[in-house]
Design a protein around this motif. Structure first.
Motif, PDB file in Angstrom:
ATOM      1  N   LYS A 100       0.820  -1.208   0.000  1.00 31.21           N
ATOM      2  CA  LYS A 100       0.000   0.000   0.000  1.00 31.21           C
ATOM      3  C   LYS A 100       0.857   1.262   0.000  1.00 31.21           C
ATOM      4  O   LYS A 100       0.588   2.229  -0.737  1.00 31.21           O
ATOM      5  CB  LYS A 100      -0.918  -0.013   1.228  1.00 31.21           C
ATOM      6  CG  LYS A 100      -1.847   1.190   1.327  1.00 31.21           C
ATOM      7  CD  LYS A 100      -2.695   1.100   2.585  1.00 31.21           C
ATOM      8  CE  LYS A 100      -3.585   2.329   2.693  1.00 31.21           C
ATOM      9  NZ  LYS A 100      -4.382   2.318   3.950  1.00 31.21           N
ATOM     10  N   ILE A 101       1.907   1.276   0.795  1.00 33.18           N
ATOM     11  CA  ILE A 101       2.779   2.456   0.889  1.00 33.18           C
ATOM     12  C   ILE A 101       3.448   2.728  -0.450  1.00 33.18           C
ATOM     13  O   ILE A 101       3.489   3.879  -0.926  1.00 33.18           O
ATOM     14  CB  ILE A 101       3.831   2.260   2.002  1.00 33.18           C
ATOM     15  CG1 ILE A 101       3.157   2.269   3.379  1.00 33.18           C
ATOM     16  CG2 ILE A 101       4.914   3.327   1.928  1.00 33.18           C
ATOM     17  CD1 ILE A 101       4.059   1.834   4.509  1.00 33.18           C
ATOM     18  N   ILE A 120       2.366   0.506 -11.203  1.00 34.22           N
ATOM     19  CA  ILE A 120       1.528  -0.029 -10.124  1.00 34.22           C
ATOM     20  C   ILE A 120       1.125  -1.476 -10.421  1.00 34.22           C
ATOM     21  O   ILE A 120       1.085  -2.323  -9.527  1.00 34.22           O
ATOM     22  CB  ILE A 120       0.289   0.869  -9.913  1.00 34.22           C
ATOM     23  CG1 ILE A 120       0.724   2.199  -9.271  1.00 34.22           C
ATOM     24  CG2 ILE A 120      -0.745   0.165  -9.029  1.00 34.22           C
ATOM     25  CD1 ILE A 120      -0.378   3.217  -9.134  1.00 34.22           C
ATOM     26  N   MET A 121       0.839  -1.780 -11.698  1.00 34.35           N
ATOM     27  CA  MET A 121       0.522  -3.165 -12.067  1.00 34.35           C
ATOM     28  C   MET A 121       1.693  -4.096 -11.773  1.00 34.35           C
ATOM     29  O   MET A 121       1.517  -5.188 -11.226  1.00 34.35           O
ATOM     30  CB  MET A 121       0.160  -3.229 -13.560  1.00 34.35           C
ATOM     31  CG  MET A 121      -1.211  -2.664 -13.887  1.00 34.35           C
ATOM     32  SD  MET A 121      -1.591  -2.758 -15.649  1.00 34.35           S
ATOM     33  CE  MET A 121      -1.565  -4.520 -15.898  1.00 34.35           C
ATOM     34  N   ALA A 122       2.900  -3.651 -12.131  1.00 30.30           N
ATOM     35  CA  ALA A 122       4.092  -4.479 -11.884  1.00 30.30           C
ATOM     36  C   ALA A 122       4.367  -4.608 -10.393  1.00 30.30           C
ATOM     37  O   ALA A 122       4.766  -5.679  -9.905  1.00 30.30           O
ATOM     38  CB  ALA A 122       5.297  -3.865 -12.599  1.00 30.30           C
ATOM     39  N   ILE A 123       4.139  -3.526  -9.635  1.00 22.59           N
ATOM     40  CA  ILE A 123       4.369  -3.550  -8.184  1.00 22.59           C
ATOM     41  C   ILE A 123       3.398  -4.521  -7.519  1.00 22.59           C
ATOM     42  O   ILE A 123       3.778  -5.313  -6.643  1.00 22.59           O
ATOM     43  CB  ILE A 123       4.228  -2.126  -7.592  1.00 22.59           C
ATOM     44  CG1 ILE A 123       5.408  -1.259  -8.031  1.00 22.59           C
ATOM     45  CG2 ILE A 123       4.136  -2.172  -6.065  1.00 22.59           C
ATOM     46  CD1 ILE A 123       5.217   0.218  -7.782  1.00 22.59           C
ATOM     47  N   ASN A 124       2.126  -4.479  -7.926  1.00 17.25           N
ATOM     48  CA  ASN A 124       1.140  -5.405  -7.363  1.00 17.25           C
ATOM     49  C   ASN A 124       1.481  -6.853  -7.702  1.00 17.25           C
ATOM     50  O   ASN A 124       1.305  -7.759  -6.869  1.00 17.25           O
ATOM     51  CB  ASN A 124      -0.260  -5.067  -7.871  1.00 17.25           C
ATOM     52  CG  ASN A 124      -0.908  -3.950  -7.072  1.00 17.25           C
ATOM     53  OD1 ASN A 124      -0.731  -3.872  -5.858  1.00 17.25           O
ATOM     54  ND2 ASN A 124      -1.630  -3.074  -7.739  1.00 17.25           N
ATOM     55  N   LEU A 131       3.902 -12.320  -1.437  1.00 18.34           N
ATOM     56  CA  LEU A 131       2.965 -12.816  -0.433  1.00 18.34           C
ATOM     57  C   LEU A 131       2.756 -14.323  -0.573  1.00 18.34           C
ATOM     58  O   LEU A 131       2.758 -15.062   0.424  1.00 18.34           O
ATOM     59  CB  LEU A 131       1.625 -12.087  -0.577  1.00 18.34           C
ATOM     60  CG  LEU A 131       0.590 -12.291   0.524  1.00 18.34           C
ATOM     61  CD1 LEU A 131       1.143 -11.852   1.868  1.00 18.34           C
ATOM     62  CD2 LEU A 131      -0.681 -11.536   0.200  1.00 18.34           C
ATOM     63  N   TYR A 132       2.608 -14.784  -1.811  1.00 16.71           N
ATOM     64  CA  TYR A 132       2.412 -16.210  -2.052  1.00 16.71           C
ATOM     65  C   TYR A 132       3.608 -17.024  -1.550  1.00 16.71           C
ATOM     66  O   TYR A 132       3.451 -18.016  -0.827  1.00 16.71           O
ATOM     67  CB  TYR A 132       2.198 -16.456  -3.542  1.00 16.71           C
ATOM     68  CG  TYR A 132       2.271 -17.926  -3.919  1.00 16.71           C
ATOM     69  CD1 TYR A 132       1.238 -18.802  -3.614  1.00 16.71           C
ATOM     70  CD2 TYR A 132       3.397 -18.434  -4.565  1.00 16.71           C
ATOM     71  CE1 TYR A 132       1.310 -20.144  -3.938  1.00 16.71           C
ATOM     72  CE2 TYR A 132       3.474 -19.780  -4.898  1.00 16.71           C
ATOM     73  CZ  TYR A 132       2.433 -20.622  -4.578  1.00 16.71           C
ATOM     74  OH  TYR A 132       2.519 -21.946  -4.894  1.00 16.71           O
ATOM     75  N   LEU A 133       4.813 -16.608  -1.931  1.00 20.29           N
ATOM     76  CA  LEU A 133       6.012 -17.348  -1.538  1.00 20.29           C
ATOM     77  C   LEU A 133       6.236 -17.304  -0.026  1.00 20.29           C
ATOM     78  O   LEU A 133       6.635 -18.302   0.584  1.00 20.29           O
ATOM     79  CB  LEU A 133       7.236 -16.780  -2.260  1.00 20.29           C
ATOM     80  CG  LEU A 133       7.295 -17.025  -3.780  1.00 20.29           C
ATOM     81  CD1 LEU A 133       8.484 -16.277  -4.390  1.00 20.29           C
ATOM     82  CD2 LEU A 133       7.413 -18.511  -4.079  1.00 20.29           C
ATOM     83  N   ALA A 134       5.969 -16.140   0.568  1.00 17.88           N
ATOM     84  CA  ALA A 134       6.187 -15.982   2.005  1.00 17.88           C
ATOM     85  C   ALA A 134       5.221 -16.854   2.814  1.00 17.88           C
ATOM     86  O   ALA A 134       5.625 -17.560   3.742  1.00 17.88           O
ATOM     87  CB  ALA A 134       6.034 -14.520   2.399  1.00 17.88           C
ATOM     88  N   VAL A 135       3.933 -16.814   2.449  1.00 16.48           N
ATOM     89  CA  VAL A 135       2.934 -17.614   3.167  1.00 16.48           C
ATOM     90  C   VAL A 135       3.183 -19.105   2.934  1.00 16.48           C
ATOM     91  O   VAL A 135       3.040 -19.928   3.851  1.00 16.48           O
ATOM     92  CB  VAL A 135       1.509 -17.225   2.732  1.00 16.48           C
ATOM     93  CG1 VAL A 135       0.487 -18.195   3.320  1.00 16.48           C
ATOM     94  CG2 VAL A 135       1.195 -15.807   3.170  1.00 16.48           C
TER      95      VAL A 135
END
Length: 383
Positions: A100-101, A120-124, A131-135
């Motif tokens: 978000k920041i 923004i598309m690339a950042i998301n 997030l997927y890899l971390a979780v």
């Protein structure tokens, strides 16, 4: 034409990368002030470095969609969060806070609308992958911990049961010897004592209590996984044995208003100790009667004995309340019971006996019925 588009994409990515590099400290500081962090976190000093590394991984991803650094970073962060015993909700929240920041900062920048949109598309996309890899890594590490703990618990449980078996065997033998002596002297006293009605009644009570004690001793011997000295393995007529036990239980069935249905294939022979198989049948039938006595309406017990090619099956079912799901998986373990005053040894002993006869015992329980299945290898009687 394609070369022009690729060059334009590189220029757009470079402008975003330069912008993020210029605002590196602002992003890190804002994230540190917004994230859910505890000053007591053992990796508190590493968290700021992880934030900086995430921004560097983002810039590398924007430049070439290269994920090696991201993969290494998520493994490091997940390991630290596991060791810090962090909540996975806080973990996900902190990653999305960073997303978000960065996106808000890019959106409010002086970059062109085209640069903002593609950036923004690339950042998301980057944060989705992060997030997927971390979780995924966090969950994998958690599963390993749970698996390790379960294995430790099972080993402890096995060790305790082994110790219990040894203690049970020792105590059972210690009790059995004096019980045998007491029974012998009781027999002599009965012969020498005048036959008065009250005296006979007292002797009957003592005799019943002695038999009850002997049954408990026998249960502990079975629980210890030791063969009794009295075991006499021989072929016996299982069909007739089941008939005998149903006939033995008939008065209890009648007293408790239980309808019983039996279907027994004749001529089934197995090899083992008949008295022990009788104990298994009696235990399961008694449990069924006790369960049915607590319910209203029709009470039913079904006993089916069938013959296969190499083994036979005894199926004993009742239409009482089902065994709770949380107990069903461990119902044959020692000290697991559905009875408020039960010892939890009965079904465990049944399992020991059946397995000692090279058989299996299982149970299925649902709202319609609870059924026990005893499978034993056939003995082909020689003519």
């Amino acid at each position: 034409m394609n070369g022009h588009k690729e060059q334009e994409q590189i220029l757009n990515s470079e402008s975003i990368i330069v912008f993020l590099n210029e605002n590196h400290e602002q992003v890190v500081n804002k994230w540190l002030s917004s994230a859910l962090l505890s000053p007591h976190d053992p990796f508190y000093k590493e968290i700021e470095q992880n934030g900086r590394s995430t921004l560097l991984a983002l810039q590398r991803y924007l430049r070439s969609t290269e994920m090696t650094m991201m993969d290494q970073l998520t493994k490091k962060i997940a390991q630290e969060r596991i060791e810090a015993e962090a909540n996975i909700g806080d973990f996900v929240y902190n990653i999305n806070t960073g997303r978000k920041i960065v996106t808000e900062l890019v959106f409010c920048s002086l970059l062109t609308e085209n640069e903002k949109g593609k950036g923004i598309m690339a950042i998301n996309d980057f944060f989705d992958q992060l997030l997927y890899l971390a979780v995924k890594e966090f969950s994998r590490l958690k599963d390993e911990i749970i698996k390790s703990k379960n294995q430790f618990i099972q080993e402890m449980h096995h060790d305790r049961l082994t110790m219990l078996g040894q203690i049970a065997a020792s105590f059972a033998h210690e009790f059995r010897n004096p019980l045998t002596s007491i029974k012998g002297f009781m027999y002599l006293l009965q012969k020498e004592t005048p036959h008065q009605e009250k005296t006979k009644h007292y002797f009957d009570i003592i005799q019943n209590e002695m038999e009850s004690l002997e049954d408990k001793v026998t249960q502990f011997l079975y629980l210890s996984k030791m063969k009794n000295l009295e075991d006499r393995i021989k072929p016996f007529h299982l069909s007739q044995t089941v008939h005998d036990m149903v006939d033995f239980m008939y008065p209890r069935f009648t007293e408790s208003n239980i309808v019983h249905n039996i279907m027994i294939t004749p001529g089934i022979w197995v090899e083992g100790e008949p008295s022990q198989i009788k104990q298994v049948l009696l235990n399961i039938l008694n449990n069924a009667v006790e369960e049915l006595c607590q319910m209203e309406g029709e009470r039913r017990i079904d006993v089916h004995v069938t013959k296969g090619k190499e083994q036979c099956e005894v199926r004993i079912s009742n239409n009482g309340e089902p065994i709770p799901a949380y107990l069903l998986e461990n119902i044959f373990e020692p000290f697991v019971t559905t009875k408020s005053l039960g010892t939890g040894l009965g079904l465990s002993v049944c399992k020991q006996i059946v397995e000692k006869h090279s058989g299996t015992i299982t149970v299925q329980s649902h709202s319609q019925e609870t059924a026990f299945y005893i499978k034993l290898p056939l003995y082909e009687k020689k003519v």
